[in-house]
Scaffold this motif. Structure first.
Motif, PDB file in Angstrom:
ATOM      1  N   LYS A 177      64.622-140.168 -74.283  1.00  0.00           N
ATOM      2  CA  LYS A 177      65.340-138.978 -74.711  1.00  0.00           C
ATOM      3  C   LYS A 177      64.724-137.755 -74.038  1.00  0.00           C
ATOM      4  CE  LYS A 177      66.439-136.165 -78.772  1.00  0.00           C
ATOM      5  NZ  LYS A 177      66.230-136.007 -80.233  1.00  0.00           N
ATOM      6  N   ILE A 178      65.578-136.928 -73.457  1.00  0.00           N
ATOM      7  CA  ILE A 178      65.111-135.695 -72.828  1.00  0.00           C
ATOM      8  C   ILE A 178      64.950-134.642 -73.925  1.00  0.00           C
ATOM      9  CG2 ILE A 178      65.589-133.946 -71.086  1.00  0.00           C
ATOM     10  CD1 ILE A 178      67.559-136.011 -69.829  1.00  0.00           C
ATOM     11  N   GLU A 179      63.732-134.197 -74.144  1.00  0.00           N
ATOM     12  CA  GLU A 179      63.466-133.277 -75.244  1.00  0.00           C
ATOM     13  C   GLU A 179      63.491-131.810 -74.836  1.00  0.00           C
ATOM     14  OE1 GLU A 179      59.739-134.955 -76.810  1.00  0.00           O
ATOM     15  OE2 GLU A 179      60.953-135.626 -78.511  1.00  0.00           O
ATOM     16  N   LYS A 180      63.367-131.561 -73.534  1.00  0.00           N
ATOM     17  CA  LYS A 180      63.405-130.174 -73.072  1.00  0.00           C
ATOM     18  C   LYS A 180      63.991-130.127 -71.678  1.00  0.00           C
ATOM     19  CE  LYS A 180      60.469-126.115 -72.227  1.00  0.00           C
ATOM     20  NZ  LYS A 180      59.072-125.603 -72.175  1.00  0.00           N
ATOM     21  N   LYS A 181      64.923-129.213 -71.468  1.00  0.00           N
ATOM     22  CA  LYS A 181      65.547-129.065 -70.152  1.00  0.00           C
ATOM     23  C   LYS A 181      65.976-127.621 -69.960  1.00  0.00           C
ATOM     24  CE  LYS A 181      68.861-132.114 -71.481  1.00  0.00           C
ATOM     25  NZ  LYS A 181      68.988-132.079 -72.949  1.00  0.00           N
ATOM     26  N   GLU A 182      66.133-127.223 -68.706  1.00  0.00           N
ATOM     27  CA  GLU A 182      66.647-125.887 -68.404  1.00  0.00           C
ATOM     28  C   GLU A 182      67.989-126.007 -67.704  1.00  0.00           C
ATOM     29  OE1 GLU A 182      65.787-121.778 -65.871  1.00  0.00           O
ATOM     30  OE2 GLU A 182      64.180-123.272 -66.037  1.00  0.00           O
ATOM     31  N   TYR A 183      68.952-125.187 -68.156  1.00  0.00           N
ATOM     32  CA  TYR A 183      70.276-125.147 -67.545  1.00  0.00           C
ATOM     33  C   TYR A 183      70.414-123.886 -66.695  1.00  0.00           C
ATOM     34  CZ  TYR A 183      71.474-128.448 -71.321  1.00  0.00           C
ATOM     35  OH  TYR A 183      71.502-129.511 -72.185  1.00  0.00           O
ATOM     36  N   VAL A 184      71.067-124.037 -65.561  1.00  0.00           N
ATOM     37  CA  VAL A 184      71.422-122.888 -64.731  1.00  0.00           C
ATOM     38  C   VAL A 184      72.903-123.010 -64.419  1.00  0.00           C
ATOM     39  CG1 VAL A 184      71.176-121.816 -62.468  1.00  0.00           C
ATOM     40  CG2 VAL A 184      69.142-122.547 -63.710  1.00  0.00           C
ATOM     41  N   SER A 185      73.657-121.956 -64.727  1.00  0.00           N
ATOM     42  CA  SER A 185      75.105-121.987 -64.566  1.00  0.00           C
ATOM     43  C   SER A 185      75.550-120.846 -63.662  1.00  0.00           C
ATOM     44  CB  SER A 185      75.769-121.862 -65.948  1.00  0.00           C
ATOM     45  OG  SER A 185      77.140-122.108 -65.874  1.00  0.00           O
ATOM     46  N   TYR A 186      76.411-121.166 -62.676  1.00  0.00           N
ATOM     47  CA  TYR A 186      76.858-120.126 -61.742  1.00  0.00           C
ATOM     48  C   TYR A 186      78.332-120.320 -61.424  1.00  0.00           C
ATOM     49  CZ  TYR A 186      76.870-116.719 -58.002  1.00  0.00           C
ATOM     50  OH  TYR A 186      77.140-115.615 -57.238  1.00  0.00           O
ATOM     51  N   LEU A 187      79.126-119.314 -61.739  1.00  0.00           N
ATOM     52  CA  LEU A 187      80.568-119.358 -61.524  1.00  0.00           C
ATOM     53  C   LEU A 187      80.880-118.699 -60.185  1.00  0.00           C
ATOM     54  CD1 LEU A 187      83.131-120.285 -63.065  1.00  0.00           C
ATOM     55  CD2 LEU A 187      83.304-117.969 -63.965  1.00  0.00           C
ATOM     56  N   GLY A 188      80.581-119.421 -59.095  1.00  0.00           N
ATOM     57  CA  GLY A 188      80.772-118.827 -57.776  1.00  0.00           C
ATOM     58  C   GLY A 188      80.451-119.790 -56.658  1.00  0.00           C
ATOM     59  N   GLU A 222      75.390-118.866 -53.120  1.00  0.00           N
ATOM     60  CA  GLU A 222      74.614-118.141 -54.117  1.00  0.00           C
ATOM     61  C   GLU A 222      73.995-119.090 -55.137  1.00  0.00           C
ATOM     62  OE1 GLU A 222      73.797-114.891 -54.194  1.00  0.00           O
ATOM     63  OE2 GLU A 222      74.729-114.845 -52.207  1.00  0.00           O
ATOM     64  N   PHE A 223      74.743-120.102 -55.511  1.00  0.00           N
ATOM     65  CA  PHE A 223      74.244-121.073 -56.498  1.00  0.00           C
ATOM     66  C   PHE A 223      72.957-121.736 -56.019  1.00  0.00           C
ATOM     67  CE2 PHE A 223      74.445-125.596 -58.040  1.00  0.00           C
ATOM     68  CZ  PHE A 223      74.125-125.336 -59.358  1.00  0.00           C
ATOM     69  N   LYS A 224      72.875-122.045 -54.719  1.00  0.00           N
ATOM     70  CA  LYS A 224      71.689-122.737 -54.204  1.00  0.00           C
ATOM     71  C   LYS A 224      70.419-121.922 -54.413  1.00  0.00           C
ATOM     72  CE  LYS A 224      72.195-121.060 -49.434  1.00  0.00           C
ATOM     73  NZ  LYS A 224      72.579-121.444 -48.046  1.00  0.00           N
ATOM     74  N   LYS A 225      70.542-120.587 -54.429  1.00  0.00           N
ATOM     75  CA  LYS A 225      69.374-119.742 -54.672  1.00  0.00           C
ATOM     76  C   LYS A 225      68.865-119.939 -56.103  1.00  0.00           C
ATOM     77  CE  LYS A 225      71.162-116.135 -51.557  1.00  0.00           C
ATOM     78  NZ  LYS A 225      71.595-114.718 -51.473  1.00  0.00           N
ATOM     79  N   HIS A 226      69.799-120.077 -57.033  1.00  0.00           N
ATOM     80  CA  HIS A 226      69.423-120.297 -58.430  1.00  0.00           C
ATOM     81  C   HIS A 226      68.828-121.692 -58.625  1.00  0.00           C
ATOM     82  CE1 HIS A 226      71.276-116.640 -60.192  1.00  0.00           C
ATOM     83  NE2 HIS A 226      72.063-116.722 -59.129  1.00  0.00           N
TER      84      HIS A 226
END
Length: 329
Positions: free
Chosen positions: A129-140, A144-148
């Motif tokens: 079970k993954i207990e901690k994760k970070e999400y990055v969301s980019y509408l574009g 530009e998304f690759k930088k995030h």
């Protein structure tokens, strides 16, 4: 409006399925009346500030990367950093050159073996079970998304783990982004969850939704693919056989053949398809942005999606609350 009140608006705006529901929730829980339009404006103000700070950090990471490509530490600690990425469309108020109002949101997830809980079930099988994760969301755009993605990978330990794995649905833009950012330092795996979905969708079309035919057919193909027998599966498929609203399964498997050595990945103890990215699209995108009849301004959606991502990443206090008080005080 005080900073505390604005933060309440931002929280309920990202938590509820609509701004109207957020208005109702604030009235019930806080016993104050704030109309839905004010909630939208407050959430947009905070979301914009948080998003712009993320963009600033992403631009900084990209500028450093352009000067000197990423270099891993000589003595890397044991463990794996996972990066999963996918796209999911959101209906906007802006038409593209083809007349479509749908715009792809690109989502990335970062997590490591440091935050994976393991146990054995009653059958003796290892569960995780993954207990901690970070999400990055980019509408574009990908550019530009690759930088995030770059900034997120660095934040989550890129260069410090002995292995880095990119799980994806096999889209070409993801493979190109991986090559540009990480080169051969990252192992790309076709997410078995996505592969299985495509096999079953293809089977449904092939056998005209006849469960007695498509289920055993798809089960057999998935088992062979899981066992590394992709050549055998390709030999059983017609390269020219295609169906509406499904992938060309032969081409899909053949173009991803370098990323489907599941027996080897399993032997290495790696995730091959947790379904994490699929469930994340439901959490980040579908629940809040794809309710019946919804159409979004691109900026409004981006700012709110940033807030949803921060909450689900358990970064609300550090990235939303602290930034808001810094701006307003």
């Amino acid at each position: 409006m005080t900073a505390a009140a604005m933060l309440e608006c931002a929280y309920w705006a990202q938590d509820q399925v609509s701004f109207q529901r957020a208005e109702e929730k604030i009235k019930r829980t806080l016993h104050i009346s704030i109309d839905d339009d004010t909630i939208r404006k407050a959430a947009g103000y905070i979301g914009k500030a948080v998003f712009e700070e993320d963009c600033r950090k992403a631009d900084e990471a990209w500028a450093e990367f352009c000067k000197r490509p990423l270099v891993s530490e000589p003595k890397r600690k044991k463990g794996v950093l996972y990066i999963e990425t996918d796209g999911s469309s959101v209906n906007t108020r802006i038409q593209d050159e083809n007349g479509s109002t749908w715009r792809e949101n690109k989502l990335a997830i970062f997590f490591s073996t440091d935050h994976i809980y393991k146990w054995k079930n009653k059958k003796g099988e290892i569960c995780r079970k993954i207990e901690k994760k970070e999400y990055v969301s980019y509408l574009g755009s990908v550019s530009e998304f690759k930088k995030h993605v770059l900034a997120g990978a660095i934040r989550n330990g890129y260069g410090r783990y002995e292995k880095v794995v990119l799980l994806s649905d096999g889209a070409g833009w993801i493979a190109n982004m991986k090559d540009e950012l990480f080169g051969e330092d990252v192992l790309q795996i076709l997410d078995f969850f996505h592969l299985s979905e495509n096999v079953y969708s293809y089977g449904k079309a092939k056998f005209k939704m006849n469960e007695s035919q498509y289920i055993p057919w798809a089960d057999e193909k998935c088992k062979k693919l899981r066992d590394g027998k992709w050549k055998e599966v390709l030999g059983e498929l017609d390269p020219e056989e295609t169906y509406k609203n499904t992938v060309n399964l032969y081409h899909y498997i053949n173009s991803n053949k370098e990323h489907i050595d599941y027996p080897q990945y399993s032997a290495m103890g790696l995730f091959i398809g947790s379904g994490a990215i699929e469930s994340s699209n439901k959490i980040i995108v579908q629940r809040r942005f794809k309710q019946a009849g919804m159409r979004w301004g691109v900026s409004t959606a981006q700012y709110l999606m940033t807030l949803v991502s921060k909450w689900e990443s358990e970064l609300w206090e550090s990235d939303v609350v602290n930034r808001t008080y810094k701006i307003l005080n």
